[in-house]
Structure formats: C-alpha cells, structure tokens
Write a protein that holds these residues in place. Structure first.
Motif, PDB file in Angstrom:
ATOM      1  N   ARG A   6       9.444  11.867 -12.870  1.00 14.79           N
ATOM      2  CA  ARG A   6       8.876  11.045 -11.796  1.00 14.79           C
ATOM      3  C   ARG A   6       7.889  10.023 -12.340  1.00 14.79           C
ATOM      4  O   ARG A   6       7.650   8.997 -11.728  1.00 14.79           O
ATOM      5  N   HIS A   7       7.311  10.303 -13.517  1.00 15.83           N
ATOM      6  CA  HIS A   7       6.362   9.369 -14.118  1.00 15.83           C
ATOM      7  C   HIS A   7       7.068   8.198 -14.804  1.00 15.83           C
ATOM      8  O   HIS A   7       6.428   7.205 -15.122  1.00 15.83           O
ATOM      9  N   PRO A  12       6.387   2.925  -9.375  1.00 17.19           N
ATOM     10  CA  PRO A  12       5.235   3.794  -9.573  1.00 17.19           C
ATOM     11  C   PRO A  12       4.929   4.589  -8.302  1.00 17.19           C
ATOM     12  O   PRO A  12       5.025   4.067  -7.200  1.00 17.19           O
ATOM     13  N   ASP A  13       4.562   5.826  -8.449  1.00 17.30           N
ATOM     14  CA  ASP A  13       4.163   6.684  -7.338  1.00 17.30           C
ATOM     15  C   ASP A  13       5.250   6.754  -6.265  1.00 17.30           C
ATOM     16  O   ASP A  13       4.980   6.761  -5.069  1.00 17.30           O
ATOM     17  N   TYR A  14       6.502   6.802  -6.698  1.00 14.42           N
ATOM     18  CA  TYR A  14       7.660   6.790  -5.796  1.00 14.42           C
ATOM     19  C   TYR A  14       7.585   7.861  -4.713  1.00 14.42           C
ATOM     20  O   TYR A  14       7.906   7.611  -3.558  1.00 14.42           O
ATOM     21  N   ASP A  15       7.139   9.056  -5.074  1.00 16.89           N
ATOM     22  CA  ASP A  15       7.100  10.171  -4.120  1.00 16.89           C
ATOM     23  C   ASP A  15       6.203   9.897  -2.926  1.00 16.89           C
ATOM     24  O   ASP A  15       6.348  10.521  -1.887  1.00 16.89           O
ATOM     25  N   HIS A  16       5.270   8.992  -3.063  1.00 15.21           N
ATOM     26  CA  HIS A  16       4.314   8.722  -1.988  1.00 15.21           C
ATOM     27  C   HIS A  16       4.557   7.398  -1.277  1.00 15.21           C
ATOM     28  O   HIS A  16       3.762   7.012  -0.420  1.00 15.21           O
ATOM     29  N   ASP A  73       5.398  -2.640  -8.656  1.00 17.17           N
ATOM     30  CA  ASP A  73       4.117  -1.952  -8.790  1.00 17.17           C
ATOM     31  C   ASP A  73       3.015  -2.638  -7.988  1.00 17.17           C
ATOM     32  O   ASP A  73       1.840  -2.375  -8.179  1.00 17.17           O
ATOM     33  N   ARG A  76       0.265  -1.427  -2.490  1.00 16.57           N
ATOM     34  CA  ARG A  76       0.824  -1.126  -1.184  1.00 16.57           C
ATOM     35  C   ARG A  76      -0.251  -1.328  -0.125  1.00 16.57           C
ATOM     36  O   ARG A  76      -1.427  -1.155  -0.403  1.00 16.57           O
ATOM     37  N   GLN A  79      -2.917   1.164   0.142  1.00 17.12           N
ATOM     38  CA  GLN A  79      -3.816   1.298  -1.003  1.00 17.12           C
ATOM     39  C   GLN A  79      -4.828   0.165  -1.073  1.00 17.12           C
ATOM     40  O   GLN A  79      -5.554   0.075  -2.043  1.00 17.12           O
TER      41      GLN A  79
END
Length: 116
Positions: A6-7, A12-16, A73, A76, A79
C-alpha cells in the motif's frame, strides 16, 4: 500484493481516499498503475463502486484513452491546512432581515379597500 504494498501504490494514502474523489485522481494514471490499484482493491477492501470505477478506467485506457494531467498526490480537500470547523461565524452572517407582514419587499400588499 502484500500489505506493505500500500505504501508503493500510485496514489498516496489510497486507503483513505473518498470514493467521490477517486475518479478524477485515477485519470492521471497509466494502465499498469490502474491495474495495481485494482489488484490491491480486490485483495483488500473489495468495494464494488471502486472496483467498477477502476475497471471502467482500465477499459478506457486499453481502448486508447491517454492519461490526462493531474497530480495524484495533490492535497485533498479534507486535508486542507488550517481548515478546522465551520467557516460560519457572526462576522460572516448576514444582517438581520424582517420581511413585511404581507406581500413581498418589491410589491407591498394592497389595503383592503382597494381590492376588487
């Protein structure tokens, strides 16, 4: 893909990432990168809307679509630095307004004697 993968995903930070913002973010990815995301999604969360979106984009790329410009990247909206709470405050509130007792502000009501 292993959990440590996942890293190394192209986003970046795909899961979220929220599903709603995913469509515009995958536009900048190549077919291989979309395949990586699709494999990761299927082996982890398996969210049907996300797999459908990734599959559709992969088909577009295989049919000749080109990745478009974008920054996978990019910051968002959730954020955004310095944004906390509601932007509403007494300083941003409108002036108090009392509507007239009848009619509209542009067209006042007629006295009863003038009605036909």
């Amino acid at each position: 893909m292993a959990d440590s993968a996942r890293h190394t995903l192209p986003l970046p930070d795909y899961d979220h990432l929220p599903v709603g913002g995913l469509e515009s973010r995958i536009r900048s990815l190549s077919a291989g990168e979309v395949e990586d995301l699709l494999a990761y999604e299927r082996s982890h969360a398996g969210r049907i809307p996300v797999t459908s979106l990734l599959t559709a984009r992969l088909e577009q790329l295989r049919a000749g679509a080109e990745p478009t410009s974008g920054a996978p990247d990019a910051l968002r909206p959730e954020q955004a630095a310095g944004r906390t709470g509601s932007p509403v405050s007494p300083a941003t509130s409108p002036e108090p307004f009392s509507p007239p007792p009848h009619g509209t502000p542009d067209q006042r009501g007629k006295p009863k004697g003038d009605r036909t």
